[in-house]
Design a protein around this motif. Structure first.
Motif, PDB file in Angstrom:
ATOM      1  N   GLU A  35      45.844  46.915  41.713  1.00  0.00           N
ATOM      2  CA  GLU A  35      45.993  48.071  40.822  1.00  0.00           C
ATOM      3  C   GLU A  35      45.280  47.783  39.507  1.00  0.00           C
ATOM      4  OE1 GLU A  35      49.535  50.162  38.140  1.00  0.00           O
ATOM      5  OE2 GLU A  35      50.030  48.653  39.662  1.00  0.00           O
ATOM      6  N   THR A  36      44.475  48.704  39.037  1.00  0.00           N
ATOM      7  CA  THR A  36      43.823  48.558  37.742  1.00  0.00           C
ATOM      8  C   THR A  36      44.830  48.836  36.635  1.00  0.00           C
ATOM      9  OG1 THR A  36      41.657  49.201  38.607  1.00  0.00           O
ATOM     10  CG2 THR A  36      41.991  49.393  36.228  1.00  0.00           C
ATOM     11  N   ASP A  39      41.085  49.256  32.055  1.00  0.00           N
ATOM     12  CA  ASP A  39      39.705  49.589  32.390  1.00  0.00           C
ATOM     13  C   ASP A  39      38.876  49.509  31.110  1.00  0.00           C
ATOM     14  OD1 ASP A  39      37.385  50.472  33.512  1.00  0.00           O
ATOM     15  OD2 ASP A  39      38.086  52.500  33.964  1.00  0.00           O
ATOM     16  N   LYS A 322      37.320  41.864  46.393  1.00  0.00           N
ATOM     17  CA  LYS A 322      37.243  42.295  45.004  1.00  0.00           C
ATOM     18  C   LYS A 322      36.802  41.137  44.112  1.00  0.00           C
ATOM     19  CE  LYS A 322      37.699  44.895  41.396  1.00  0.00           C
ATOM     20  NZ  LYS A 322      36.767  46.013  41.168  1.00  0.00           N
ATOM     21  N   LYS A 344      43.248  43.536  36.578  1.00  0.00           N
ATOM     22  CA  LYS A 344      43.914  44.053  37.774  1.00  0.00           C
ATOM     23  C   LYS A 344      45.282  43.396  37.952  1.00  0.00           C
ATOM     24  CE  LYS A 344      39.991  46.071  38.972  1.00  0.00           C
ATOM     25  NZ  LYS A 344      39.797  47.543  38.932  1.00  0.00           N
TER      26      LYS A 344
END
Length: 354
Positions: A35-36, A39, A322, A344
């Motif tokens: 989950e971000t 950002d 990722k 993240k």
């Protein structure tokens, strides 16, 4: 006699139950949920997580704090030094303050907090200076690692809570190998347990510098990690306790190279054995033991993804592609990781082995 028999019977029954429980296999992670939580248009290589705050330092002079509970922003700020924005690749946390350390020249070490207050506590204008990592033994004593200056690694030590820093005298350090240096890839070139610290290098030599008296005296131990080129060596070190430790690295220009890039120690770093040779994973910039795993479980990350081992690094699984630079665990199920573009949250999903 009857009472003795009953006691013996109960003892053996309890022993059987205990053995049976110990024979059950560990929980093994098979996937991750990503989950971000932040950002940002920057690269982040330094991350520190506790139950209150997620603390980070990155490019463009940026450092900040998120509230761990809900990921809301507590503070994000930028440092401007004479019109320049330093790149913070090393950070550390104490009970009293936090610290951010920039990589290039001039090297700037700030004492900060989540209200945005900051104080420059050390500046290094030495030609070619480049700092890699920062860590503290306690609230008063800390250590910073930089690339070599005048034929010895630049190691800074503080004894007053980070308000002043002094280089370790080169005469106190092991013999320097020309071309040996550190990597500012994940802020994990230093690991501390108790009064001890392990500092890892690469380039011409992949060695572990060791102190057991908080930076007063030092030894150097050879490792089997690949070295010889400026891009090769140990990028990260972690210790589960004062005996069990792991190192990882390789060559970031050849990320699929899997020869002699991972090793483990069971004697506090005096000797190292290669693990998972010629097998996954390849180059990694950061490795961490999973908390409360007995040292069996570890996670390694880099721009090639997330790898996981549940058997002391003998075998690994690729859990995600990722790309990340560094990772910090909140507990055995949850970690936060950073790289290009922000931070993240990673939740590790487990499957029971019978």
């Amino acid at each position: 006699m009857k009472h003795i028999f009953l006691c013996l019977f109960a003892f053996f029954c309890f022993s059987c139950v205990k053995v049976s429980q110990n024979q059950q296999g560990p929980q093994v992670y098979t996937n991750v949920k990503i989950e971000t939580v932040l950002d940002r248009d920057i690269s982040i290589r330094a991350l520190n997580v506790n139950d209150k705050h997620i603390f980070y330092g990155g490019e463009k002079g940026e450092f900040g704090y998120l509230n761990t509970a809900d990921h809301s922003i507590a503070y994000i700020g930028e440092v401007d030094f004479n019109g320049n924005q330093p790149e913070f690749r090393a950070i550390a946390h104490t009970g009293d303050a936090d610290f951010i350390l920039s990589a290039g020249n001039p090297a700037l070490l700030y004492k900060v907090n989540f209200f945005g207050k900051r104080m420059l506590v050390h500046q290094d204008n030495t030609a070619g200076i480049f700092y890699n990592a920062l860590a503290f033994w306690n609230d008063q004593e800390g250590l910073a690692l930089g690339d070599p200056v005048e034929n010895c690694l630049r190691l800074l030590v503080t004894r007053d809570g980070g308000n002043s820093w002094k280089p370790v005298d080169c005469k106190q350090l092991p013999g320097f190998i020309p071309g040996e240096a550190g990597f500012a890839a994940s802020n994990t070139n230093i690991n501390i347990k108790g009064n001890k610290a392990w500092v890892v290098t690469g380039g011409a030599a992949a060695r572990v510098y060791f102190t057991d008296d908080k930076g007063i005296t030092w030894k150097a131990y050879d490792t089997p990690i690949i070295a010889g080129k400026a891009t090769q060596g140990i990028y990260s070190v972690d210790f589960y306790n004062e005996d069990l430790g792991v190192i990882v690295g390789g060559d970031y220009t050849q990320p699929n190279q899997m020869h002699n890039n991972k090793a483990i120690t069971f004697d506090g770093g005096k000797s190292w054995q290669v693990i998972s040779n010629q097998a996954l994973p390849g180059y990694k910039s950061c490795i961490k033991f999973i908390p409360n795993s007995g040292g069996r479980e570890m996670v390694a990350v880099s721009f090639t993804g997330i790898a996981y081992s549940s058997d002391f690094g003998k075998t690994w699984k690729q859990l995600s592609d990722k790309g990340l630079y560094t990772i910090s665990f909140l507990n055995e199920y949850t970690a936060y990781a950073a790289g290009k573009g922000g931070i993240k949250k990673i939740v590790f999903l487990e499957d029971s082995m019978d």
